[in-house]
Write a protein that holds these residues in place. Sequence first.
Motif, PDB file in Angstrom:
ATOM      1  N   ILE A   1     -10.071 -10.321   2.732  1.00  0.00           N
ATOM      2  CA  ILE A   1     -10.382 -11.148   3.905  1.00  0.00           C
ATOM      3  C   ILE A   1     -10.596 -12.594   3.472  1.00  0.00           C
ATOM      4  CG2 ILE A   1     -12.021 -11.516   5.786  1.00  0.00           C
ATOM      5  CD1 ILE A   1     -12.581  -8.466   5.656  1.00  0.00           C
ATOM      6  N   ILE A   2     -11.262 -12.781   2.317  1.00  0.00           N
ATOM      7  CA  ILE A   2     -11.499 -14.135   1.814  1.00  0.00           C
ATOM      8  C   ILE A   2     -10.175 -14.831   1.506  1.00  0.00           C
ATOM      9  CG2 ILE A   2     -12.436 -15.428  -0.149  1.00  0.00           C
ATOM     10  CD1 ILE A   2     -14.673 -13.216  -0.179  1.00  0.00           C
ATOM     11  N   ALA A   3      -9.190 -14.058   1.048  1.00  0.00           N
ATOM     12  CA  ALA A   3      -7.887 -14.643   0.752  1.00  0.00           C
ATOM     13  C   ALA A   3      -7.266 -15.256   1.996  1.00  0.00           C
ATOM     14  CB  ALA A   3      -6.956 -13.569   0.179  1.00  0.00           C
ATOM     15  N   ARG A   4      -7.666 -14.757   3.159  1.00  0.00           N
ATOM     16  CA  ARG A   4      -7.113 -15.276   4.405  1.00  0.00           C
ATOM     17  C   ARG A   4      -7.989 -16.375   5.013  1.00  0.00           C
ATOM     18  NH1 ARG A   4      -6.221 -10.062   7.470  1.00  0.00           N
ATOM     19  NH2 ARG A   4      -6.332  -9.253   5.366  1.00  0.00           N
ATOM     20  N   THR A   5      -9.303 -16.231   4.855  1.00  0.00           N
ATOM     21  CA  THR A   5     -10.201 -17.152   5.565  1.00  0.00           C
ATOM     22  C   THR A   5     -10.779 -18.249   4.679  1.00  0.00           C
ATOM     23  OG1 THR A   5     -12.040 -15.685   5.082  1.00  0.00           O
ATOM     24  CG2 THR A   5     -10.929 -15.357   7.178  1.00  0.00           C
ATOM     25  N   TYR A   6     -10.723 -18.073   3.365  1.00  0.00           N
ATOM     26  CA  TYR A   6     -11.338 -19.025   2.417  1.00  0.00           C
ATOM     27  C   TYR A   6     -12.813 -19.247   2.703  1.00  0.00           C
ATOM     28  CZ  TYR A   6      -6.478 -19.774   1.559  1.00  0.00           C
ATOM     29  OH  TYR A   6      -5.162 -19.560   1.280  1.00  0.00           O
ATOM     30  N   LEU A   7     -13.495 -18.200   3.109  1.00  0.00           N
ATOM     31  CA  LEU A   7     -14.934 -18.327   3.356  1.00  0.00           C
ATOM     32  C   LEU A   7     -15.690 -17.298   2.507  1.00  0.00           C
ATOM     33  CD1 LEU A   7     -14.777 -18.752   7.226  1.00  0.00           C
ATOM     34  CD2 LEU A   7     -15.409 -20.501   5.573  1.00  0.00           C
TER      35      LEU A   7
ATOM     36  N   TRP B   1      -7.914 -16.490  -9.572  1.00  0.00           N
ATOM     37  CA  TRP B   1      -7.085 -17.060  -8.529  1.00  0.00           C
ATOM     38  C   TRP B   1      -7.785 -17.077  -7.179  1.00  0.00           C
ATOM     39  CZ3 TRP B   1      -3.402 -20.257  -7.781  1.00  0.00           C
ATOM     40  CH2 TRP B   1      -2.736 -20.289  -6.562  1.00  0.00           C
ATOM     41  N   ASP B   2      -8.395 -15.973  -6.800  1.00  0.00           N
ATOM     42  CA  ASP B   2      -8.932 -15.935  -5.438  1.00  0.00           C
ATOM     43  C   ASP B   2     -10.221 -16.739  -5.278  1.00  0.00           C
ATOM     44  OD1 ASP B   2     -10.432 -14.128  -6.764  1.00  0.00           O
ATOM     45  OD2 ASP B   2     -10.003 -12.419  -5.467  1.00  0.00           O
ATOM     46  N   GLY B   3     -10.762 -17.257  -6.368  1.00  0.00           N
ATOM     47  CA  GLY B   3     -11.936 -18.117  -6.229  1.00  0.00           C
ATOM     48  C   GLY B   3     -11.638 -19.562  -6.561  1.00  0.00           C
ATOM     49  N   ILE B   4     -10.337 -19.904  -6.664  1.00  0.00           N
ATOM     50  CA  ILE B   4      -9.993 -21.204  -7.239  1.00  0.00           C
ATOM     51  C   ILE B   4     -10.258 -22.353  -6.253  1.00  0.00           C
ATOM     52  CG2 ILE B   4      -7.519 -21.335  -6.648  1.00  0.00           C
ATOM     53  CD1 ILE B   4      -7.048 -21.966  -9.693  1.00  0.00           C
ATOM     54  N   ILE B   5     -10.027 -22.116  -4.958  1.00  0.00           N
ATOM     55  CA  ILE B   5     -10.294 -23.180  -3.977  1.00  0.00           C
ATOM     56  C   ILE B   5     -11.804 -23.400  -3.802  1.00  0.00           C
ATOM     57  CG2 ILE B   5     -10.155 -23.720  -1.502  1.00  0.00           C
ATOM     58  CD1 ILE B   5      -7.241 -22.975  -1.594  1.00  0.00           C
ATOM     59  N   PRO B   6     -12.584 -22.320  -3.634  1.00  0.00           N
ATOM     60  CA  PRO B   6     -14.041 -22.538  -3.602  1.00  0.00           C
ATOM     61  C   PRO B   6     -14.553 -23.253  -4.856  1.00  0.00           C
ATOM     62  CG  PRO B   6     -13.525 -20.328  -2.866  1.00  0.00           C
ATOM     63  CD  PRO B   6     -12.229 -20.940  -3.298  1.00  0.00           C
ATOM     64  N   ALA B   7     -13.980 -22.947  -6.026  1.00  0.00           N
ATOM     65  CA  ALA B   7     -14.443 -23.590  -7.259  1.00  0.00           C
ATOM     66  C   ALA B   7     -14.117 -25.081  -7.261  1.00  0.00           C
ATOM     67  CB  ALA B   7     -13.811 -22.909  -8.471  1.00  0.00           C
ATOM     68  N   LEU B   8     -12.959 -25.445  -6.691  1.00  0.00           N
ATOM     69  CA  LEU B   8     -12.608 -26.871  -6.584  1.00  0.00           C
ATOM     70  C   LEU B   8     -13.632 -27.583  -5.701  1.00  0.00           C
ATOM     71  CD1 LEU B   8     -10.455 -29.230  -6.972  1.00  0.00           C
ATOM     72  CD2 LEU B   8      -9.547 -28.506  -4.762  1.00  0.00           C
TER      73      LEU B   8
ATOM     74  N   GLY C   1       4.211  -4.376  -3.865  1.00  0.00           N
ATOM     75  CA  GLY C   1       3.062  -5.002  -4.503  1.00  0.00           C
ATOM     76  C   GLY C   1       3.209  -6.505  -4.577  1.00  0.00           C
ATOM     77  N   THR C   2       2.075  -7.195  -4.528  1.00  0.00           N
ATOM     78  CA  THR C   2       2.062  -8.629  -4.741  1.00  0.00           C
ATOM     79  C   THR C   2       0.636  -9.053  -5.081  1.00  0.00           C
ATOM     80  OG1 THR C   2       2.861 -10.735  -3.904  1.00  0.00           O
ATOM     81  CG2 THR C   2       1.630  -9.366  -2.376  1.00  0.00           C
ATOM     82  N   GLN C   3       0.502 -10.320  -5.448  1.00  0.00           N
ATOM     83  CA  GLN C   3      -0.829 -10.783  -5.821  1.00  0.00           C
ATOM     84  C   GLN C   3      -1.637 -11.144  -4.585  1.00  0.00           C
ATOM     85  OE1 GLN C   3      -0.809 -14.089  -8.510  1.00  0.00           O
ATOM     86  NE2 GLN C   3      -2.980 -13.909  -8.954  1.00  0.00           N
ATOM     87  N   ARG C   4      -2.918 -10.791  -4.621  1.00  0.00           N
ATOM     88  CA  ARG C   4      -3.818 -11.101  -3.512  1.00  0.00           C
ATOM     89  C   ARG C   4      -3.966 -12.616  -3.374  1.00  0.00           C
ATOM     90  NH1 ARG C   4      -8.055  -7.983  -4.882  1.00  0.00           N
ATOM     91  NH2 ARG C   4      -7.943  -6.519  -3.190  1.00  0.00           N
ATOM     92  N   ALA C   5      -4.123 -13.094  -2.146  1.00  0.00           N
ATOM     93  CA  ALA C   5      -4.377 -14.517  -1.879  1.00  0.00           C
ATOM     94  C   ALA C   5      -3.208 -15.399  -2.267  1.00  0.00           C
ATOM     95  CB  ALA C   5      -5.659 -15.000  -2.560  1.00  0.00           C
ATOM     96  N   THR C   6      -1.967 -14.882  -2.144  1.00  0.00           N
ATOM     97  CA  THR C   6      -0.794 -15.708  -2.403  1.00  0.00           C
ATOM     98  C   THR C   6       0.038 -15.792  -1.128  1.00  0.00           C
ATOM     99  OG1 THR C   6       0.493 -13.792  -3.072  1.00  0.00           O
ATOM    100  CG2 THR C   6      -0.620 -15.020  -4.812  1.00  0.00           C
TER     101      THR C   6
END
Lengths: 230, 250
Positions: free
Chosen positions: A185-191, B73-80, B136-141
């Motif tokens: 869900i976070i991957a979609r909402t970035y929250l 990868w899935d935490g990279i935007i929050p980390a920025l 299959g694919t990578q999450r958050a892409t």
Amino acid sequence: MQWDVILQALPKLLQGVVLTLELVALSCIAGLIFAIPMGIARASTRWYVRSLPYGYIFLFRGTPLLVQLFLVYYGLAQFEAVRQGPLWPYLRDPFWCAVITMTMHTTAYIAEIVRGALQAVPAGEIEAARALGMSKTQTLLFITLPRAIRIGLPAYSNEVILMLKGSALASTVTLLELTGMARTIIARTYLPVEIFFAAGVLYLLIAYVLVLGFKLLEKVLRVDTGQLGR
Amino acid sequence: MNNCKKILLALAAVFALVSQAAVADKLRIGTEGAYPPFNLTDASGKVVGFDMDIAHALCAKMKAECEVVTSDWDGIIPALNAKKFDFIVASMSITDERKQAVDFTDPYYTNKLQFIGPKSAKVAVDKAGLKGKAVGTQRATIAGEWLEKNMGDAVDLKLYDTQENAYLDLSSGRIDLVLGDVFVNWGWLKSDAGKEFEFKGEPVFDNDKIGIAVRKNDPLREKLNAALKEIIADGTYKKINDQYFPFSIL
């Protein structure tokens, strides 16, 4: 805090809760079943009986659950023999890989709990049973084990809660349990703050229910009155 | 009292200058380090790859000292946004959803999404052909997003933490296809592990522009854009491109 996002994510997160509960329930029940004979063997005074469980426990307590999960899920699948083998329909499925790994992991810990509990049963009670003419097996089944269960139950409830949190690692092998669902869900909402907060609260609720359940079980089994020295 | 205020103000000004100078000296590049050939961690633990070569070329043009910080990868935007680093060079697609969280520079390459699968299997990459397949694919892409949006009800979608793990499951036969960036797939198909696999069908998506993400309204964006124009104009970009791909990916 965007509460509406949490509200929207809730149905999906609850789906994740169901899968988390399945993983924890299966592995903790299967783990208990395997751990009792292993713990009895581990408590043996004969070195050749206790060495095998000792090795198993040493291996599984000494390595991280994540490493074990990767070895079972990605590692075994590398071998052609495994992929052609009869177990492949199960090992192919991330759910069974996670259940198998978590069971093997928790078995080691529960076996140690069983051993500790068996050794904590007062020697006088065992001697009394033997003096009354009970055989060794009878003593184990009717005296030692029931006492050990009462002694070990609080530690077992602790292990179940640890496995609840350990189950979050199943998200690394594509399972959408509570953590996996939250990350998707976070991957979609970035929250991340909102969604992980909601997931954390749900874990807390599950843990709370588990604690209550074990408290009730302790009452039924009269764990408190069965303590040493009474 | 007045003096006190003046001293405090002066101190505050000095602090502001010092902290600004510290930020200006050293820029931190955020990347993932698990996305070959664009960013990967080599045997010595250093992050290398196309993204890193571009990032270092940009730093050289901006005359800035840069260091590389890796993130999941899935935490990279929050980390920025939490200022763990100043810009992300990690083959990140420019999407409207991401634009709500960060700003992007001009694209530094264009990506396409294409399926890969075993040579032995015949698959048509449309909704009917993919029905019931495990993909299959990578999450958050962007590939994950594309699959959810276009094939969500048809395929059994498996999301992985890294692209490498998706390839592992493709080789073990747990999944039938992987959807991914054409360059990354191309890199894997060339490797030993990818011998038995091939591209399936045409690229399903080719408007995937890859940019550098910076925090919202960060003036760094303009500096990066200027540096990017320079490395394209002076041939540095082409030199890096040719090291990795026999075709231009700009």
